[in-house]
Design a protein around this motif. Structure first.
Motif, PDB file in Angstrom:
ATOM      1  N   TRP A 169      21.484  54.945  44.262  1.00 44.13           N
ATOM      2  CA  TRP A 169      21.684  53.667  44.963  1.00 44.13           C
ATOM      3  C   TRP A 169      22.585  53.858  46.170  1.00 44.13           C
ATOM      4  CZ3 TRP A 169      18.590  49.846  44.799  1.00 44.13           C
ATOM      5  CH2 TRP A 169      17.884  49.531  43.636  1.00 44.13           C
ATOM      6  N   ALA A 170      23.570  54.732  46.068  1.00 42.60           N
ATOM      7  CA  ALA A 170      24.438  54.996  47.220  1.00 42.60           C
ATOM      8  C   ALA A 170      23.623  55.577  48.375  1.00 42.60           C
ATOM      9  CB  ALA A 170      25.558  55.956  46.816  1.00 42.60           C
ATOM     10  N   HIS A 171      22.698  56.490  48.047  1.00 47.05           N
ATOM     11  CA  HIS A 171      21.786  57.012  49.074  1.00 47.05           C
ATOM     12  C   HIS A 171      20.911  55.894  49.627  1.00 47.05           C
ATOM     13  CE1 HIS A 171      22.566  61.306  49.034  1.00 47.05           C
ATOM     14  NE2 HIS A 171      22.538  61.339  47.705  1.00 47.05           N
ATOM     15  N   PHE A 172      20.433  55.042  48.754  1.00 46.83           N
ATOM     16  CA  PHE A 172      19.541  53.952  49.164  1.00 46.83           C
ATOM     17  C   PHE A 172      20.234  53.029  50.162  1.00 46.83           C
ATOM     18  CE2 PHE A 172      18.065  49.563  48.593  1.00 46.83           C
ATOM     19  CZ  PHE A 172      16.703  49.711  48.807  1.00 46.83           C
ATOM     20  N   TYR A 173      21.511  52.713  49.904  1.00 51.29           N
ATOM     21  CA  TYR A 173      22.257  51.818  50.788  1.00 51.29           C
ATOM     22  C   TYR A 173      22.784  52.528  52.032  1.00 51.29           C
ATOM     23  CZ  TYR A 173      22.249  48.428  46.961  1.00 51.29           C
ATOM     24  OH  TYR A 173      21.868  47.554  45.976  1.00 51.29           O
ATOM     25  N   GLY A 174      22.666  53.845  52.072  1.00 56.44           N
ATOM     26  CA  GLY A 174      23.155  54.587  53.229  1.00 56.44           C
ATOM     27  C   GLY A 174      24.666  54.635  53.322  1.00 56.44           C
ATOM     28  N   THR A 218      28.852  33.768  46.522  1.00 57.05           N
ATOM     29  CA  THR A 218      29.708  34.748  45.863  1.00 57.05           C
ATOM     30  C   THR A 218      30.391  35.588  46.935  1.00 57.05           C
ATOM     31  OG1 THR A 218      28.120  36.580  45.752  1.00 57.05           O
ATOM     32  CG2 THR A 218      27.973  34.876  44.037  1.00 57.05           C
ATOM     33  N   SER A 219      31.249  36.488  46.505  1.00 63.88           N
ATOM     34  CA  SER A 219      31.951  37.341  47.464  1.00 63.88           C
ATOM     35  C   SER A 219      31.010  38.259  48.228  1.00 63.88           C
ATOM     36  CB  SER A 219      32.998  38.190  46.729  1.00 63.88           C
ATOM     37  OG  SER A 219      32.371  38.994  45.744  1.00 63.88           O
ATOM     38  N   THR A 220      29.792  38.440  47.721  1.00 67.98           N
ATOM     39  CA  THR A 220      28.811  39.287  48.402  1.00 67.98           C
ATOM     40  C   THR A 220      27.716  38.482  49.080  1.00 67.98           C
ATOM     41  OG1 THR A 220      27.555  39.538  46.330  1.00 67.98           O
ATOM     42  CG2 THR A 220      29.213  41.218  46.830  1.00 67.98           C
ATOM     43  N   SER A 229      26.667  48.892  44.878  1.00 62.95           N
ATOM     44  CA  SER A 229      25.920  47.878  45.635  1.00 62.95           C
ATOM     45  C   SER A 229      26.834  47.027  46.501  1.00 62.95           C
ATOM     46  CB  SER A 229      25.120  46.982  44.675  1.00 62.95           C
ATOM     47  OG  SER A 229      25.988  46.186  43.894  1.00 62.95           O
ATOM     48  N   GLY A 230      28.086  46.845  46.057  1.00 64.23           N
ATOM     49  CA  GLY A 230      29.029  46.050  46.829  1.00 64.23           C
ATOM     50  C   GLY A 230      29.847  46.865  47.815  1.00 64.23           C
ATOM     51  N   GLY A 231      29.617  48.176  47.863  1.00 65.18           N
ATOM     52  CA  GLY A 231      30.382  49.027  48.763  1.00 65.18           C
ATOM     53  C   GLY A 231      31.850  49.111  48.394  1.00 65.18           C
ATOM     54  N   GLN A 232      32.160  49.000  47.104  1.00 61.17           N
ATOM     55  CA  GLN A 232      33.550  48.976  46.625  1.00 61.17           C
ATOM     56  C   GLN A 232      33.987  50.386  46.211  1.00 61.17           C
ATOM     57  OE1 GLN A 232      35.211  46.336  47.059  1.00 61.17           O
ATOM     58  NE2 GLN A 232      33.575  44.839  47.384  1.00 61.17           N
ATOM     59  N   HIS A 233      34.466  51.160  47.180  1.00 61.67           N
ATOM     60  CA  HIS A 233      34.797  52.565  46.920  1.00 61.67           C
ATOM     61  C   HIS A 233      35.964  52.721  45.941  1.00 61.67           C
ATOM     62  CE1 HIS A 233      33.004  52.347  51.044  1.00 61.67           C
ATOM     63  NE2 HIS A 233      32.170  53.190  50.457  1.00 61.67           N
TER      64      HIS A 233
END
Length: 342
Positions: A101-106, A179-181, A71-75
């Motif tokens: 969720w990765a698919h959901f966020y694109g 927050t950081s996000t 969700s945070g895009g933290q690879h």
């Protein structure tokens, strides 16, 4: 030449982290989800070293630390968790996996990372239907919606120029916190001392996720006059901080040195701004931030930056400053400050 201000903080050396009184492994796992979302690798290593379950699912929502990283895009965090044994097949309360969720966020890079970690898809084998009817499934209980109703509305704050004073928000009140996000909603669980000026807040949709936040990073959830009015005035930009650590075997000394800000941003009450940076002067019209307190300005390149309040007890009491930061997608944030009582 930059002016330097040096400050030394002395800390007593501590041993390897251990669980505090009343602290549970579940609470550590909750922190791990938070830090996975924010990209804090060292903290995650600490929680794992203290025994946190890497596959722990939060009570509300059922999400894991790996899902937080997604969700945070933290690879890098996601890869680390996978290397440490994170289960890619776990589903949250919506029935989604981390890959879903990765698919959901694109996030194509995250999708590729998770697919590679999962390995080849298993071969599906057809199974003939049962000749006898399967037993009826037990009725699924309706999801608990109580969390959405947590928290009461705090008193209004009508001073347009000042941030709500510390202790304005009370235990049990619904607020938003930075927050950081970005901005999140939560409920005040504790109000610390005037010396600390922090609130203990539990996130609205994850009540077991609790942490302390500086009073300058806590605000009403509904738009208020100070959401933009607080930022009116001149801010100094570009201050750089360096930290040096040394020890004499007993105490740990941390020395903070500050190179004075060399740029300036002036937010005017009439909706205009003036930004001096790199020998250039940019003028324009600011707009209110969409998701919470703050104002949006554009630099000479046309990049939109959001000015967010980060005033805290340390900067106030030691340096007599109000502090903020400028944020822009894909850019390193820029420190901002101005004298108190401007």
């Amino acid at each position: 030449m930059h002016r330097l201000l040096t400050m030394t903080v002395v800390l007593t050396l501590a041993s390897t982290p251990a669980l505090a009184a009343g602290e549970t492994l579940q609470e550590l796992a909750g922190r791990m989800y938070r830090d996975a979302t924010g990209g804090y690798l060292n903290e995650i290593k600490t929680w794992l070293g203290m025994g946190a379950d890497i596959n722990y699912q939060l009570p509300y929502g059922g999400k894991t630390a790996l899902m937080g990283a997604v969700s945070g895009g933290q690879h890098a965090i996601a890869q680390f968790l996978i290397d440490q044994g994170a289960d890619l097949g776990i589903k949250d309360d919506t029935g989604r996996t981390a890959l879903d969720w990765a698919h959901f966020y694109g996030d194509k890079k995250m999708v590729a990372l998770l697919v590679a970690a999962a390995g080849p898809a298993p071969v599906k084998v057809a199974v003939p239907p049962l000749k006898t009817p399967a037993p009826a499934k037990a009725p699924v209980a309706a999801p608990n919606k109580a969390s959405s109703a947590r928290g009461v509305t705090p008193r209004a704050w009508t001073d347009k120029a000042r941030w709500p004073a510390f202790t304005h928000f009370r235990v049990g009140e619904l607020v938003q916190f930075w927050t950081s996000t970005g901005w999140r909603r939560g409920v005040i669980e504790e109000v610390r001392s005037q010396q600390d000026r922090k609130y203990l807040i539990s996130q609205l949709d994850q009540p077991t996720w609790k942490d302390y936040y500086a009073w300058g990073e806590v605000a009403h959830v509904t738009r208020s006059p100070y959401w933009t009015g607080f930022f009116v005035g001149e801010w100094r930009l570009g201050e750089v901080m360096a930290v040096n650590t040394r020890t004499d075997g007993k105490d740990l000394y941390r020395e903070f040195s500050y190179a004075a800000a060399s740029e300036a941003l002036k937010i005017n009450g009439d909706g205009t701004y003036l930004w001096k940076a790199g020998g250039k002067v940019t003028r324009g019209t600011w707009t209110p931030a969409a998701s919470g307190p703050g104002v949006v300005v554009k630099d000479a390149r046309g990049v939109a930056w959001t000015l967010v309040n980060h005033t805290n007890a340390i900067e106030e009491s030691i340096r007599k400053l109000q502090t903020a930061r400028l944020y822009a997608p894909g850019q390193m944030s820029v420190a901002a400050n101005r004298p108190m009582g401007r």
